[in-house]
Design a protein around this motif. Sequence first.
Motif, short mmCIF file in Angstrom:
data_model
loop_
_atom_site.label_atom_id
_atom_site.label_comp_id
_atom_site.label_asym_id
_atom_site.label_seq_id
_atom_site.Cartn_x
_atom_site.Cartn_y
_atom_site.Cartn_z
N ARG A 52 0.83 -1.21 0.00
CA ARG A 52 0.00 0.00 0.00
C ARG A 52 0.87 1.26 0.00
N VAL A 53 1.95 1.21 0.77
CA VAL A 53 2.84 2.38 0.83
C VAL A 53 3.53 2.59 -0.52
N LEU A 54 4.01 1.51 -1.10
CA LEU A 54 4.69 1.64 -2.40
C LEU A 54 3.71 2.16 -3.45
N ALA A 55 2.48 1.67 -3.39
CA ALA A 55 1.47 2.16 -4.35
C ALA A 55 1.22 3.65 -4.12
N ALA A 56 1.19 4.06 -2.86
CA ALA A 56 0.96 5.50 -2.58
C ALA A 56 2.13 6.33 -3.09
N LEU A 57 3.36 5.83 -2.90
CA LEU A 57 4.53 6.58 -3.38
C LEU A 57 4.50 6.72 -4.90
N ALA A 58 3.89 5.73 -5.58
CA ALA A 58 3.89 5.73 -7.04
C ALA A 58 2.58 6.26 -7.63
N ALA A 59 1.70 6.76 -6.79
CA ALA A 59 0.42 7.26 -7.32
C ALA A 59 0.64 8.60 -8.04
N PRO A 60 -0.01 8.79 -9.18
CA PRO A 60 0.18 10.08 -9.90
C PRO A 60 -0.33 11.27 -9.11
N THR A 61 -1.17 11.01 -8.11
CA THR A 61 -1.69 12.10 -7.27
C THR A 61 -0.73 12.47 -6.14
N THR A 62 0.30 11.63 -5.92
CA THR A 62 1.29 11.95 -4.89
C THR A 62 2.38 12.81 -5.53
N HIS A 63 2.50 14.03 -5.05
CA HIS A 63 3.49 14.95 -5.62
C HIS A 63 4.65 15.21 -4.67
N VAL A 64 4.41 14.96 -3.37
CA VAL A 64 5.41 15.31 -2.36
C VAL A 64 5.56 14.16 -1.38
N VAL A 65 6.81 13.84 -1.05
CA VAL A 65 7.11 12.88 0.03
C VAL A 65 7.89 13.65 1.09
N THR A 66 7.46 13.59 2.33
CA THR A 66 8.20 14.25 3.40
C THR A 66 8.75 13.17 4.35
N LEU A 67 9.80 13.51 5.08
CA LEU A 67 10.39 12.53 6.00
C LEU A 67 10.75 13.16 7.33
N THR A 68 10.46 12.44 8.42
CA THR A 68 11.08 12.71 9.74
C THR A 68 11.38 11.34 10.33
N VAL A 69 12.57 10.87 10.10
CA VAL A 69 12.91 9.49 10.51
C VAL A 69 14.11 9.47 11.46
N THR A 70 14.43 10.59 12.07
CA THR A 70 15.57 10.78 12.97
C THR A 70 16.90 10.71 12.20
#
Length: 553
Positions: free
Chosen positions: A160-178
């Motif tokens: 599900r996460v990989l599909a979300a990362l590859a969705a054409p509607t996803t334009h931005v990925v943000t991170l706070t992973v320490t």
Amino acid sequence: MSTTTEPAAPPTDGTTRSTTGSTAGSTADASTDPSLATPPRLSLRTWADRAAAGLPAGVRGPAVDPRGLRTGVVHLGLGAFTRAHQAVCTEDAAAATGDDRWGVHGVTQRSARVAEQLAPQDGLYGVLMLGQDGAGAETASLRVVGSLREVSFPGRDTARVLAALAAPTTHVVTLTVTEKGYRRRPDGTPDVTDPDLAADLAALVDELDAPASRPLDDAPAARSPLGMLLRGLARSRRADAGPLTVVSCDNLSDNGHVLGGLVHAALTSPPVAGRAGADALAAWVATHVRFPSTMVDRIVPATTPAHRNRAAALLGLRDEGLVVAEPFLQWVVEDDFAGPRPAWEQAGATLTHDVAPYERAKLRVLNASHSALAYAGALRGHATIAEAVADPDLHALVRALVDEDVLPTLVAPDGMDLPAYRDEVLARFANPATGHTTVQVGMDGSQKLPQRLLGTVADRLAAGAVPAASAAVLAAWVRWVRATSAGTAVVAGRAVPLDDPLAPVLAEALTGPEEGLADRVLGLRQVVPPALAGDDRLRDALRAALAALPDRR
Ligand SMILES: NC(=O)c1ccc[n+]([C@@H]2O[C@H](COP(=O)([O-])OP(=O)(O)OC[C@H]3O[C@@H](n4cnc5c(N)ncnc54)[C@H](O)[C@@H]3O)[C@@H](O)[C@H]2O)c1
Ligand SMILES: O=P(O)(O)OC[C@@H](O)[C@@H](O)[C@H](O)[C@H](O)CO
């Protein structure tokens, strides 16, 4: 420099009554029914009922109707900070523009806990803002945030996460992973010997090699943020999903360029380089993906049961996803996006072409002082940063650090008054309401000190000066490592263990005799860059600082 201090909110109702989605049960209200031991759980339905009944002063709802938001941002690392920072700004930007494309899909990393806290709440959670008024009296207000529309845990939801990362509607990925989440070696390359990253790179290679017709739904669980991102980028290319911007919001110097460099290095070196599709993916990333740097600032301590009880008393609903924050909020973002983005500038963020001076000032003034107070404060038994900064000796240490070592290394961004910035930071630390603990700030010192302190040390040595206050901070960290490794560190009546991804290495190198201790510290190649390791002036300063701060027994 544009900063925001969130106001104590007027009571407003940002939602309408919902008939869907909630798994929360009763709509009864514990604040009006004392027979209820526990108030009902926050959800779209209970929130709408609560708002319809009238909200108390200081409580407000989502700035937009959460049910109207589509997902356009995927956030990796659904900890406390992003819920009190990026998610708030993203919601405010949507409210300011009416643009409904920017709901957030939050992805936890190592545990399902936050996803399990938020899913039954339909993604709703509160930000409990704790501050002080002009007379020093505590202020509290609560804002329910609705921009988080989906939550996932990679251990269960990787497809599900990989599909979300590859969705054409996803334009931005943000991170706070320490800091440690980046799996970065001291030379800046990805640590491909890390078992989690290695497993993800093996999965990436397998996915790159697979024929386009092969379904990827049984992909192994992603185990590292970098690996998950790389696998998502591979999917995105495969789906021809369009440009993507990846925004690191961690306290790392040059965070965006560091992350972009890790992605590039992972794709162009073994075990990925040379595999079918790897070169094409690297070329696609270079063309379609941007990695802007950011400076993020808001003090967000870990949420405690006392915070939850306090929020429940304000809200009349139980909120397992609650986060706590100071009123202050600042975000400076490099204006380098591959495609559309939320209008964060309409939510108080500064979009600029040069983040570096902001980032450097924040890491070297705020974060270095924070670490100084954490180690020196915890060694003296101070439980909170507010207690530590009220200790005259520690206040003097921080003033010396900033005034003598840090400020000479900075160029003021955008006409900023650096001494005034220092004073503002120290005043924020003195806010006792958030209860930010020295132990929380002090964790992962091996990952934080290179970002916060050692750049200052290098710059001062290069300028011919001996950074004595910085050496004193380094010495405090060493004493803290020794005490936590030996089991003699006690704060607020509790023994504190060493909490650091390099704990075994640190314990091995830094415990033992005083003789040669400064050499062993400077010999920590995972922490201290080679140029500093051989500097006799730093060695002498550290020896003197260690002599002035004996072990706490
Ligand atoms: N809390 C603050 O005041 C604050 C302020 C500015 C910036 N930040 C940045 O945000 C980061 C997270 O802070 P937070 O308050 O959300 O912390 P948190 O502990 O609430 O959340 C940390 C997140 O990082 C993930 N994570 C932790 N270790 C990891 C690892 N080894 N590999 C992969 N993922 C890992 C966790 O699973 C979690 O999702 C900080 O490290 C810092 O870089 C925090
Ligand atoms: O979040 P960390 O663990 O990187 O560092 C602890 C604190 O110094 C940090 O969170 C500050 O509170 C924050 O950077 C303020 O914006």
